[in-house]
Design a protein around this motif. Structure first.
Motif, PDB file in Angstrom:
ATOM      1  N   SER A 116       1.141   2.209   8.535  1.00 36.43           N
ATOM      2  CA  SER A 116       2.109   1.197   8.083  1.00 36.43           C
ATOM      3  C   SER A 116       2.679   0.432   9.265  1.00 36.43           C
ATOM      4  O   SER A 116       2.765  -0.799   9.243  1.00 36.43           O
ATOM      5  N   ALA A 117       3.079   1.165  10.300  1.00 36.01           N
ATOM      6  CA  ALA A 117       3.642   0.521  11.493  1.00 36.01           C
ATOM      7  C   ALA A 117       2.617  -0.403  12.137  1.00 36.01           C
ATOM      8  O   ALA A 117       2.956  -1.506  12.595  1.00 36.01           O
ATOM      9  N   ALA A 118       1.356   0.014  12.161  1.00 39.00           N
ATOM     10  CA  ALA A 118       0.310  -0.794  12.784  1.00 39.00           C
ATOM     11  C   ALA A 118       0.084  -2.092  12.023  1.00 39.00           C
ATOM     12  O   ALA A 118       0.016  -3.174  12.620  1.00 39.00           O
ATOM     13  N   TYR A 119      -0.033  -2.017  10.689  1.00 37.58           N
ATOM     14  CA  TYR A 119      -0.316  -3.264   9.972  1.00 37.58           C
ATOM     15  C   TYR A 119       0.911  -4.156   9.877  1.00 37.58           C
ATOM     16  O   TYR A 119       0.795  -5.385   9.929  1.00 37.58           O
ATOM     17  N   ILE A 120       2.099  -3.582   9.797  1.00 39.02           N
ATOM     18  CA  ILE A 120       3.310  -4.410   9.824  1.00 39.02           C
ATOM     19  C   ILE A 120       3.458  -5.051  11.205  1.00 39.02           C
ATOM     20  O   ILE A 120       3.763  -6.239  11.325  1.00 39.02           O
ATOM     21  N   ILE A 177       8.742   8.573   5.438  1.00 39.56           N
ATOM     22  CA  ILE A 177       8.014   7.333   5.705  1.00 39.56           C
ATOM     23  C   ILE A 177       8.875   6.311   6.443  1.00 39.56           C
ATOM     24  O   ILE A 177       8.405   5.652   7.379  1.00 39.56           O
ATOM     25  N   GLY A 178      10.125   6.158   6.068  1.00 39.07           N
ATOM     26  CA  GLY A 178      10.994   5.204   6.750  1.00 39.07           C
ATOM     27  C   GLY A 178      11.184   5.535   8.226  1.00 39.07           C
ATOM     28  O   GLY A 178      10.936   4.691   9.100  1.00 39.07           O
ATOM     29  N   PHE A 184       7.312   4.334  15.042  1.00 34.73           N
ATOM     30  CA  PHE A 184       6.048   3.836  15.583  1.00 34.73           C
ATOM     31  C   PHE A 184       5.984   2.314  15.698  1.00 34.73           C
ATOM     32  O   PHE A 184       5.195   1.788  16.495  1.00 34.73           O
ATOM     33  N   LEU A 185       6.781   1.592  14.927  1.00 30.99           N
ATOM     34  CA  LEU A 185       6.675   0.137  14.887  1.00 30.99           C
ATOM     35  C   LEU A 185       6.791  -0.543  16.252  1.00 30.99           C
ATOM     36  O   LEU A 185       5.975  -1.430  16.570  1.00 30.99           O
TER      37      LEU A 185
END
Length: 196
Positions: A116-120, A177-178, A184-185
């Motif tokens: 999620s962090a990678a695609y965001i 998840i949050g 990681f973001l």
């Protein structure tokens, strides 16, 4: 720069699909949307990946009255997560015993957070479900947190009523998840986006 971001987008979405597949194989409960997809799978006989793609398209159509505009990342989100989810479910065998199942759950949740962090962080457009939250925020003034909670509670309840698996994995995902994405973001935003 664009190519690097696109590769990061695809890698992140693929990790998300792998994480989701590990959670399915753990049989300890799924994230709300996959509970919904699993419930629909029991009714339709379609795969989780196909249902993920179909529900992504339907959710994106809900953007129209909310005046949200899709990006490259939106379309890739719909396609890549569904396709990789089915691919990894085909590749990964069932796990026997609690240690393997718990490990699969925990690794799956972490990979979903990293993905999620990678695609965001690629900054190429929100996923259909994330865009719905943003659209509800803009249209009605609801906070992103409230919008996300309401939508995910509704799909979780429907999925559970249809026979989707709700369990400890659902709770672990909801609580983790949050913080995982927030942690990681920044690593995936360096170089082309300001830090969160």
């Amino acid at each position: 720069m664009w190519v690097r971001r696109f590769i990061q987008l695809l890698a992140g979405l693929s990790l998300f699909g792998l994480g989701a597949a590990l959670m399915v194989r753990a049989h300890l409960g799924l994230d709300p949307w996959n509970v919904f997809h699993q419930g629909l799978a029991g009714l339709t006989g379609l795969s989780l990946g196909v249902l993920s793609i179909l529900s992504g398209v339907v959710v994106m159509l809900l953007w129209i009255p909310l005046r949200q505009k899709p990006g490259v990342g939106t379309i890739m989100n719909i396609l890549v997560i569904g396709l990789t989810l089915d691919l990894f479910l085909w590749l990964i065998p069932e796990f026997d015993g609690w240690p393997l199942r718990v490990s699969a759950l925990l690794i799956g949740v972490v990979l979903t957070g990293v993905g999620s962090a990678a695609y965001i962080g690629a900054g190429m457009g929100t996923g259909p479900r994330d865009g719905l939250m943003v659209g509800l925020n803009r249209k009605f003034g609801w906070s992103i947190r409230v919008s996300r909670m309401l939508v995910e509670l509704v799909v979780l309840a429907i999925g559970w009523l249809l026979g989707g698996v709700v369990g400890v994995g659902t709770v672990v995902f909801a609580l983790s998840i949050g913080p995982l994405v927030q942690f990681f973001l920044p690593y995936f935003q360096k170089g082309w986006m300001p830090k969160a």
